[in-house]
Design an enzyme around this catalytic site. Sequence first.
Site, PDB file in Angstrom:
ATOM      1  N   CYS A  54     -21.256   6.167   8.219  1.00 48.65           N
ATOM      2  CA  CYS A  54     -22.364   7.112   8.163  1.00 48.65           C
ATOM      3  C   CYS A  54     -22.723   7.512   9.581  1.00 48.65           C
ATOM      4  O   CYS A  54     -22.191   6.973  10.546  1.00 48.65           O
ATOM      5  CB  CYS A  54     -23.552   6.431   7.507  1.00 48.65           C
ATOM      6  SG  CYS A  54     -23.172   5.739   5.903  1.00 48.65           S
ATOM      7  N   ARG A  96     -18.977  12.153  10.220  1.00 48.66           N
ATOM      8  CA  ARG A  96     -18.865  10.713   9.962  1.00 48.66           C
ATOM      9  C   ARG A  96     -19.153  10.359   8.497  1.00 48.66           C
ATOM     10  O   ARG A  96     -18.927   9.234   8.063  1.00 48.66           O
ATOM     11  CB  ARG A  96     -19.826   9.939  10.856  1.00 48.66           C
ATOM     12  CG  ARG A  96     -19.642  10.172  12.342  1.00 48.66           C
ATOM     13  CD  ARG A  96     -20.674   9.408  13.122  1.00 48.66           C
ATOM     14  NE  ARG A  96     -20.502   7.990  12.904  1.00 48.66           N
ATOM     15  CZ  ARG A  96     -19.702   7.224  13.646  1.00 48.66           C
ATOM     16  NH1 ARG A  96     -19.008   7.758  14.623  1.00 48.66           N
ATOM     17  NH2 ARG A  96     -19.577   5.944  13.406  1.00 48.66           N
ATOM     18  N   TRP A 142     -21.958   8.309   3.973  1.00 46.83           N
ATOM     19  CA  TRP A 142     -20.694   8.170   3.246  1.00 46.83           C
ATOM     20  C   TRP A 142     -20.920   7.007   2.310  1.00 46.83           C
ATOM     21  O   TRP A 142     -21.127   5.867   2.752  1.00 46.83           O
ATOM     22  CB  TRP A 142     -19.536   7.879   4.208  1.00 46.83           C
ATOM     23  CG  TRP A 142     -18.204   7.869   3.540  1.00 46.83           C
ATOM     24  CD1 TRP A 142     -17.409   8.950   3.240  1.00 46.83           C
ATOM     25  CD2 TRP A 142     -17.489   6.721   3.057  1.00 46.83           C
ATOM     26  NE1 TRP A 142     -16.256   8.542   2.615  1.00 46.83           N
ATOM     27  CE2 TRP A 142     -16.275   7.187   2.487  1.00 46.83           C
ATOM     28  CE3 TRP A 142     -17.755   5.365   3.053  1.00 46.83           C
ATOM     29  CZ2 TRP A 142     -15.333   6.328   1.929  1.00 46.83           C
ATOM     30  CZ3 TRP A 142     -16.822   4.503   2.502  1.00 46.83           C
ATOM     31  CH2 TRP A 142     -15.637   4.986   1.943  1.00 46.83           C
ATOM     32  N   ASN A 190     -25.843   2.115   8.807  1.00 52.32           N
ATOM     33  CA  ASN A 190     -24.400   2.394   8.722  1.00 52.32           C
ATOM     34  C   ASN A 190     -23.733   1.033   8.651  1.00 52.32           C
ATOM     35  O   ASN A 190     -23.858   0.230   9.580  1.00 52.32           O
ATOM     36  CB  ASN A 190     -23.924   3.159   9.955  1.00 52.32           C
ATOM     37  CG  ASN A 190     -22.406   3.364   9.935  1.00 52.32           C
ATOM     38  OD1 ASN A 190     -21.790   3.300   8.880  1.00 52.32           O
ATOM     39  ND2 ASN A 190     -21.815   3.595  11.099  1.00 52.32           N
ATOM     40  N   GLY A 191     -23.048   0.746   7.549  1.00 53.15           N
ATOM     41  CA  GLY A 191     -22.376  -0.552   7.417  1.00 53.15           C
ATOM     42  C   GLY A 191     -22.534  -1.078   6.007  1.00 53.15           C
ATOM     43  O   GLY A 191     -22.877  -0.344   5.090  1.00 53.15           O
ATOM     44  N   GLU A 232       3.097  11.368   8.623  1.00 50.37           N
ATOM     45  CA  GLU A 232       1.903  12.053   9.136  1.00 50.37           C
ATOM     46  C   GLU A 232       1.721  13.396   8.446  1.00 50.37           C
ATOM     47  O   GLU A 232       0.607  13.773   8.071  1.00 50.37           O
ATOM     48  CB  GLU A 232       2.028  12.230  10.648  1.00 50.37           C
ATOM     49  CG  GLU A 232       0.911  13.022  11.301  1.00 50.37           C
ATOM     50  CD  GLU A 232      -0.470  12.364  11.184  1.00 50.37           C
ATOM     51  OE1 GLU A 232      -0.541  11.204  10.751  1.00 50.37           O
ATOM     52  OE2 GLU A 232      -1.460  13.036  11.490  1.00 50.37           O
ATOM     53  N   LYS A 289      -1.579  14.438   6.353  1.00 44.22           N
ATOM     54  CA  LYS A 289      -2.346  15.656   6.648  1.00 44.22           C
ATOM     55  C   LYS A 289      -2.521  16.495   5.388  1.00 44.22           C
ATOM     56  O   LYS A 289      -3.615  16.947   5.064  1.00 44.22           O
ATOM     57  CB  LYS A 289      -1.625  16.477   7.728  1.00 44.22           C
ATOM     58  CG  LYS A 289      -1.698  15.896   9.098  1.00 44.22           C
ATOM     59  CD  LYS A 289      -3.003  16.170   9.763  1.00 44.22           C
ATOM     60  CE  LYS A 289      -3.885  15.041  10.173  1.00 44.22           C
ATOM     61  NZ  LYS A 289      -3.584  13.694  10.137  1.00 44.22           N
ATOM     62  N   GLU A 319      -4.864  14.758   2.827  1.00 39.96           N
ATOM     63  CA  GLU A 319      -6.288  14.559   3.155  1.00 39.96           C
ATOM     64  C   GLU A 319      -7.056  15.864   3.295  1.00 39.96           C
ATOM     65  O   GLU A 319      -8.280  15.843   3.190  1.00 39.96           O
ATOM     66  CB  GLU A 319      -6.443  13.700   4.405  1.00 39.96           C
ATOM     67  CG  GLU A 319      -5.929  14.265   5.686  1.00 39.96           C
ATOM     68  CD  GLU A 319      -6.200  13.309   6.864  1.00 39.96           C
ATOM     69  OE1 GLU A 319      -7.109  12.492   6.811  1.00 39.96           O
ATOM     70  OE2 GLU A 319      -5.452  13.402   7.854  1.00 39.96           O
ATOM     71  N   HIS A 345      17.188   6.871  -3.195  1.00 42.02           N
ATOM     72  CA  HIS A 345      17.021   5.562  -3.872  1.00 42.02           C
ATOM     73  C   HIS A 345      15.775   5.565  -4.755  1.00 42.02           C
ATOM     74  O   HIS A 345      15.044   4.578  -4.799  1.00 42.02           O
ATOM     75  CB  HIS A 345      16.941   4.452  -2.823  1.00 42.02           C
ATOM     76  CG  HIS A 345      18.166   4.348  -1.987  1.00 42.02           C
ATOM     77  ND1 HIS A 345      19.335   3.769  -2.430  1.00 42.02           N
ATOM     78  CD2 HIS A 345      18.437   4.822  -0.747  1.00 42.02           C
ATOM     79  CE1 HIS A 345      20.269   3.855  -1.498  1.00 42.02           C
ATOM     80  NE2 HIS A 345      19.745   4.489  -0.462  1.00 42.02           N
ATOM     81  N   LYS A 387     -14.794  10.492   9.371  1.00 40.51           N
ATOM     82  CA  LYS A 387     -13.966  10.459  10.578  1.00 40.51           C
ATOM     83  C   LYS A 387     -13.665   9.051  11.045  1.00 40.51           C
ATOM     84  O   LYS A 387     -12.556   8.769  11.484  1.00 40.51           O
ATOM     85  CB  LYS A 387     -14.677  11.203  11.710  1.00 40.51           C
ATOM     86  CG  LYS A 387     -13.858  11.301  12.990  1.00 40.51           C
ATOM     87  CD  LYS A 387     -12.558  12.053  12.773  1.00 40.51           C
ATOM     88  CE  LYS A 387     -11.729  12.144  14.030  1.00 40.51           C
ATOM     89  NZ  LYS A 387     -10.403  12.755  13.775  1.00 40.51           N
TER      90      LYS A 387
END
Length: 616
Positions: free
Chosen positions: A2, A27, A74, A100-101, A489, A493, A496, A512, A611
Amino acid sequence: MCGIVGYVGKQKAASIILEGLKRLEYRGYDSAGLCLLQGGQLDLAKKAGRVEVLVKEVARHRFIGTTGIGHTRWATHGGVTDANAHPHISSDGKFALIHNGVIENYAQIKTFLLTKGYTFKSETDTEVLCNLIAYHYAKEPDDGGASRLLECVRKALRHVDGTYGIAVLGVDFPDELVAARKASPLLLGVGDGEYIIASDASALISRTQNVVYLKDGELVHITAAGFTITTLDQADVSPVVDKITWTISDAELGSHANFMEKEIYEQPVALENTMRGRFSEDGSTANFGGLNLSAAELRQIDRFMFCACGSAWHACLVAEHLIERYARLPVEVDYASEFRYRNSPLDRNTLFFVMSQSGETIDTLAALREAKRKGYRVLAINNVVGSSIAREADGGVYQHVGPEIGVASTKAFTSQLLLGAMMALYVARLRDMSFNDGVQYVNALKGAPDLVRKTLLQAPHIKAIAERYSGYSDILFLGRLSLFPIALEGALKLKEISYIHAEGYPAAEMKHGPIALISEKCPSVFFVPKGEIFNKIVSSMQEIKARKGKIIAIVTEGCELPAGLADEVIPIPDCHEAVLPIVATVPVQLLSYYIALKLKCDVDKPRNLAKSVTVE
Ligand code: AGP
């Protein structure tokens, strides 16, 4: 993950807090709220949704107070609702808190508080801490100490297991604010007669560049007259005021449509900043000032271990490839979240690296702490000065790419690739790499920014391809050797920011199993660099083509593919092996960016993400 902001000063706090929340919204953006201590009461406004929703809500209130706190969330405990939004007010109406936590033992504390008559309006762990502070205030007489507010918060935190970055107001404590941190970032901006507490510098840089980075277990007590810092054990802490090296314009959009676009196009300059001052005078190797390791000590290293999360983990995989290829040393890469519990045997001469843009990713921080607990020297590749990882590592290298606001990592990722390549060079030149090979390698790295600039010119071509492929629901990304991590990557990208399912795979591995996914409904993105495995990759492409799979090929300029094999071709400049992953990343950043735009996704604030992942 957050964002928290607090203000004590002479100005009206509401607009300052809202501005800070806008800058912290990357965030976490499920809900937002603020609370002002004014006229002897705690006035609250909070809503599910983005900060812009809160701005409208605040306009309906008369917020004139000069002391306040704000939060953008968040969600961890409890859904995205107005009631679960922060700040939370204790059930006796005396305290307001933002957090935040994660309070891991919140259930036990809640059960205790319920027996004491406290009530709860939300499903959050945070509200429990708020009522616990109220409980201590009601239970214990004023001991005449410096601040009763501070002592009640301290006593409450002593019962907490978990992580927190908090700010607290008390209705009986006008112009006072107490903040504290444990494993969640928190810094104090020291302005001209005003103090701002925030999760990161972007929320306060517009008002001051003077900051104090709070450490775990520290509490700061702010009044209009100043601030003091103490620990949970009541030890005094002499604050160190640092200066933030970047400015507010670094954290602003400028002429760009969004931060992801801005940061993609910042990459050439970001790479130049990452390299600046970090090559030897004779131009044959890299120089790192912050490793705190002599050449002789580095020569004793016989193994590297890298830990990270997400894109940073992909960057570690590329570093592994380059260090093994050029320095001829074994490298192990592990997800930080796995390393913590794997209890992997590390031998004596292992050099342990963590890689983290934010420097606050809790799993990576925990891996660092676990390695240090085992007695290993831990170095960090990190982008945020004063971050927890930067402070707890035994040394390391700052990326110097400026704040990365877009949730999807771009400039920070290619900067990490570059630093991995520079590390490989540095160690290789301590061992068997010749002077001339070193000079060639350095010159190749110095040329990387221009090669990225050249590749960015492909944007219109890539945009056209993206629009043709935005309708698919599954896409494979296939690469080999140092481009397999770039396939990972590219898939990350796309996932997300466009929410399309994508997987990265070693190109030859696709037969395979994953080849079962191939049909005209599942296209593949292939990395096809010039070199020893070009023909092998072409064979993999043939296998896809034989099953009607469409192919987007990212090919080294000058390499001819068999006619009709690729449906789309994106040329990239020929370059040194150490630069290839950086250059090859740009097309997949742009591809995912333009697909997401076509799908009208929020590229800067993708759903469910934030983030910096500061919760486990
Ligand atoms: C990358 O696009 C993601 N946003 C995410 O995977 C990120 O790389 C990861 O959370 C690690 O973050 P850090 O580098 O700040 O530790």
